[in-house]
Every structure is written in C-alpha cells, then in structure tokens.
Write an enzyme that holds these catalytic residues in place. Structure first.
Site, PDB file in Angstrom:
ATOM      1  N   HIS A  83      -3.246  -1.691  -9.938  1.00 44.74           N
ATOM      2  CA  HIS A  83      -3.781  -1.062  -8.719  1.00 44.74           C
ATOM      3  C   HIS A  83      -3.103   0.278  -8.457  1.00 44.74           C
ATOM      4  O   HIS A  83      -3.726   1.213  -7.951  1.00 44.74           O
ATOM      5  CB  HIS A  83      -3.523  -1.964  -7.500  1.00 44.74           C
ATOM      6  CG  HIS A  83      -4.624  -2.946  -7.219  1.00 44.74           C
ATOM      7  ND1 HIS A  83      -5.928  -2.558  -6.978  1.00 44.74           N
ATOM      8  CD2 HIS A  83      -4.619  -4.294  -7.115  1.00 44.74           C
ATOM      9  CE1 HIS A  83      -6.669  -3.629  -6.743  1.00 44.74           C
ATOM     10  NE2 HIS A  83      -5.895  -4.700  -6.831  1.00 44.74           N
ATOM     11  N   CYS A 121     -10.002 -10.298  -6.937  1.00 43.41           N
ATOM     12  CA  CYS A 121      -9.276  -9.218  -6.278  1.00 43.41           C
ATOM     13  C   CYS A 121      -9.755  -9.121  -4.835  1.00 43.41           C
ATOM     14  O   CYS A 121     -10.956  -9.164  -4.582  1.00 43.41           O
ATOM     15  CB  CYS A 121      -9.549  -7.901  -7.002  1.00 43.41           C
ATOM     16  SG  CYS A 121      -8.747  -6.467  -6.242  1.00 43.41           S
ATOM     17  N   LEU A 122      -8.820  -8.986  -3.914  1.00 44.39           N
ATOM     18  CA  LEU A 122      -9.192  -8.888  -2.495  1.00 44.39           C
ATOM     19  C   LEU A 122     -10.046  -7.660  -2.214  1.00 44.39           C
ATOM     20  O   LEU A 122     -10.750  -7.609  -1.215  1.00 44.39           O
ATOM     21  CB  LEU A 122      -7.926  -8.867  -1.623  1.00 44.39           C
ATOM     22  CG  LEU A 122      -7.058 -10.131  -1.699  1.00 44.39           C
ATOM     23  CD1 LEU A 122      -5.773  -9.937  -0.894  1.00 44.39           C
ATOM     24  CD2 LEU A 122      -7.836 -11.346  -1.206  1.00 44.39           C
ATOM     25  N   HIS A 145      -1.824  -7.207 -12.567  1.00 43.48           N
ATOM     26  CA  HIS A 145      -2.939  -6.875 -11.672  1.00 43.48           C
ATOM     27  C   HIS A 145      -2.485  -5.901 -10.577  1.00 43.48           C
ATOM     28  O   HIS A 145      -3.147  -4.887 -10.315  1.00 43.48           O
ATOM     29  CB  HIS A 145      -3.485  -8.175 -11.067  1.00 43.48           C
ATOM     30  CG  HIS A 145      -4.634  -8.011 -10.128  1.00 43.48           C
ATOM     31  ND1 HIS A 145      -5.877  -8.558 -10.354  1.00 43.48           N
ATOM     32  CD2 HIS A 145      -4.734  -7.362  -8.931  1.00 43.48           C
ATOM     33  CE1 HIS A 145      -6.685  -8.240  -9.349  1.00 43.48           C
ATOM     34  NE2 HIS A 145      -6.018  -7.531  -8.460  1.00 43.48           N
ATOM     35  N   GLU A 146      -1.334  -6.210  -9.959  1.00 46.80           N
ATOM     36  CA  GLU A 146      -0.874  -5.371  -8.838  1.00 46.80           C
ATOM     37  C   GLU A 146      -0.391  -4.005  -9.326  1.00 46.80           C
ATOM     38  O   GLU A 146      -0.654  -2.981  -8.683  1.00 46.80           O
ATOM     39  CB  GLU A 146       0.215  -6.088  -8.049  1.00 46.80           C
ATOM     40  CG  GLU A 146      -0.224  -7.413  -7.416  1.00 46.80           C
ATOM     41  CD  GLU A 146      -1.520  -7.323  -6.628  1.00 46.80           C
ATOM     42  OE1 GLU A 146      -1.790  -6.274  -6.010  1.00 46.80           O
ATOM     43  OE2 GLU A 146      -2.290  -8.302  -6.639  1.00 46.80           O
ATOM     44  N   GLY A 179      -1.112 -11.416  -4.153  1.00 47.87           N
ATOM     45  CA  GLY A 179      -0.548 -10.094  -4.375  1.00 47.87           C
ATOM     46  C   GLY A 179      -1.353  -9.093  -3.579  1.00 47.87           C
ATOM     47  O   GLY A 179      -2.533  -9.334  -3.283  1.00 47.87           O
ATOM     48  N   GLN A 222      -4.591  -0.888  -1.511  1.00 45.46           N
ATOM     49  CA  GLN A 222      -5.602  -1.808  -0.975  1.00 45.46           C
ATOM     50  C   GLN A 222      -5.663  -1.803   0.547  1.00 45.46           C
ATOM     51  O   GLN A 222      -6.594  -2.375   1.126  1.00 45.46           O
ATOM     52  CB  GLN A 222      -5.341  -3.240  -1.470  1.00 45.46           C
ATOM     53  CG  GLN A 222      -5.552  -3.386  -2.973  1.00 45.46           C
ATOM     54  CD  GLN A 222      -5.376  -4.828  -3.395  1.00 45.46           C
ATOM     55  OE1 GLN A 222      -4.267  -5.246  -3.657  1.00 45.46           O
ATOM     56  NE2 GLN A 222      -6.463  -5.581  -3.436  1.00 45.46           N
TER      57      GLN A 222
HETATM   58 ZN    ZN Z   1      -6.536  -6.607  -6.669  1.00 46.23          ZN
END
Ligand code: ZN
Length: 218
Positions: free
Chosen positions: A175, A129-130, A171-172, A71, A76
């Site tokens: 963000h 998380c990226l 999660h997304e 995701g 991000q």
């Molecule tokens: Zn994330």
C-alpha cells in the site's frame, strides 16, 4: 545534496492528520479509485510530532479494529505517509491455521517498512482489502519475507515473517508503494464476499482454482 522537505508541505500533512483526528469514531477508509492509493507514500521523518503520531497510530488501530481488518496503511485513510499498523488475533479453525499459517500477530506499528522475499516459495491464498470492499482474490506471495522497518519509537525492526503474518506485512507495505493486492492477483479468482462465504471457505483455494479456471503454482 541533502533531501529537503518543503516546510509548507510538512505543515499541511500535520494539519491534515489533526483534522482527521478531530472527528469522533473510526476514520473514513479510502476506496480504490482514489489516487492516494496509487502513489508512493512519503517516508516518515517527523512530519507528525511525537504526540500527533501517537494519536494517529491509535486512530489507525481503532479503525482497523472497527472495520474489522488485520492491517491498515496510512494511505487508506488518505494520509500519504509510510506508516501502517498490523494486528491479527487469528480467530480461525485449526484446519485453517495449519493450511494458511494463520497464527496470531500482535499489534505493531510499521514505519517506513520494506520487505524482500526469502527463497522461492510462494503462498497462494485468497485475500481482501478494506479499500476494495466486497471482493477477494487469490494472490501468490512470498511465503517468507525479511521486513525492515522502524517502530513508532523509531527503533529498528529487522525480522523474518512467515505464514499469514508474512502476507499481511507484504499487503500493507505494498500500500505504501501505491500497489493494491489486485495488481498481484489471479484475476480469474475474483470472488464476491458472498461467493467466498458460500463456496470458497475451504482452507486452500484448490477448489476455486478448478472451478474458476486459474492455476495454482507448484
Ligand atoms: Zn489493503
């Protein structure tokens, strides 16, 4: 009184995305500490024209694949719009699939998503998380959610998610509200990727909970 957008702000968001897309390859991913990850993103209402939105979504998808991740939310890559992409081929063992409900999730675009929990059940697993590279932590989340969003064509989506896909959409969507998974995490579970690989690859975090000293609900 109707909400009015500052036309100069709209132009600059479009300009920002055009500039991002002018470079080759995956988009640079913004790491924790950047305020763009801590602000509520702006609802999408046409700030990018249809062609630019299509190109931006394609770049988000390519960046997610390259990372790799399951995701990616627009903030991000530094773009404060309520847009995210998700996709999970779920290359996991049968044991992990069963324990975590990690089933394949096709590619989809979530525009202006919001979710609400269904029932009281919580699913408790490690996630990462990226934008927080190198670390993972256990996060209790709704086991099932109702997600409302639009797709990239503006069609309404109103769907229930369970298992790992429910975790991904929570999660997304978080963000887009300026929330990182660490805000919801069992902080004693925080583990480096090396510790995850060497110690905590089990299907559930039960051994990690016992060894690191945190409790699992239920
Ligand atoms: Zn994330």
């Amino acid at each position: 009184m109707a909400f009015e957008r500052d036309p100069s702000a709209a132009r600059s968001l479009s300009d920002q995305v055009e500039e991002l897309l002018s470079y080759e390859g995956p988009l640079p991913i913004v790491a924790a500490g950047d305020p763009v990850l801590r602000r509520a993103a702006e609802p999408f209402d046409g700030q990018l024209d249809a062609g630019l939105l299509t190109r931006f979504v394609a770049a988000l998808r390519a960046t997610m694949h390259a990372a790799p991740g399951v995701g990616l939310a627009a903030p991000q890559v530094g773009v404060a719009l309520r847009i995210a992409v998700v996709e999970d081929p779920a290359p996991v063992s049968e044991e992990v699939r069963v324990a975590r409900g990690r089933v394949p999730q096709p590619f989809r675009v979530l525009v202006n998503p919001s979710y609400e929990g269904i029932g009281a059940d919580r699913a408790v697993f490690f996630e990462g998380c990226l934008s927080v590279p190198g670390w993972q932590a256990v996060v209790p989340r709704h086991a099932a959610v109702r997600l409302r969003a639009l797709d990239e064509e503006g069609r309404a989506l109103d769907e229930e998610f369970t298992g790992w896909p429910a975790r991904i959409v929570q999660h997304e969507t978080d963000h887009l509200d300026g929330v990182l998974y660490l805000d919801r995490a069992e902080t004693r579970s925080l583990s480096s990727n090396q510790a995850m690989a060497e110690r905590w690859a089990q299907p559930t975090p039960a051994e990690a909970a016992a060894a690191l000293g945190f409790t699992l609900p239920g």
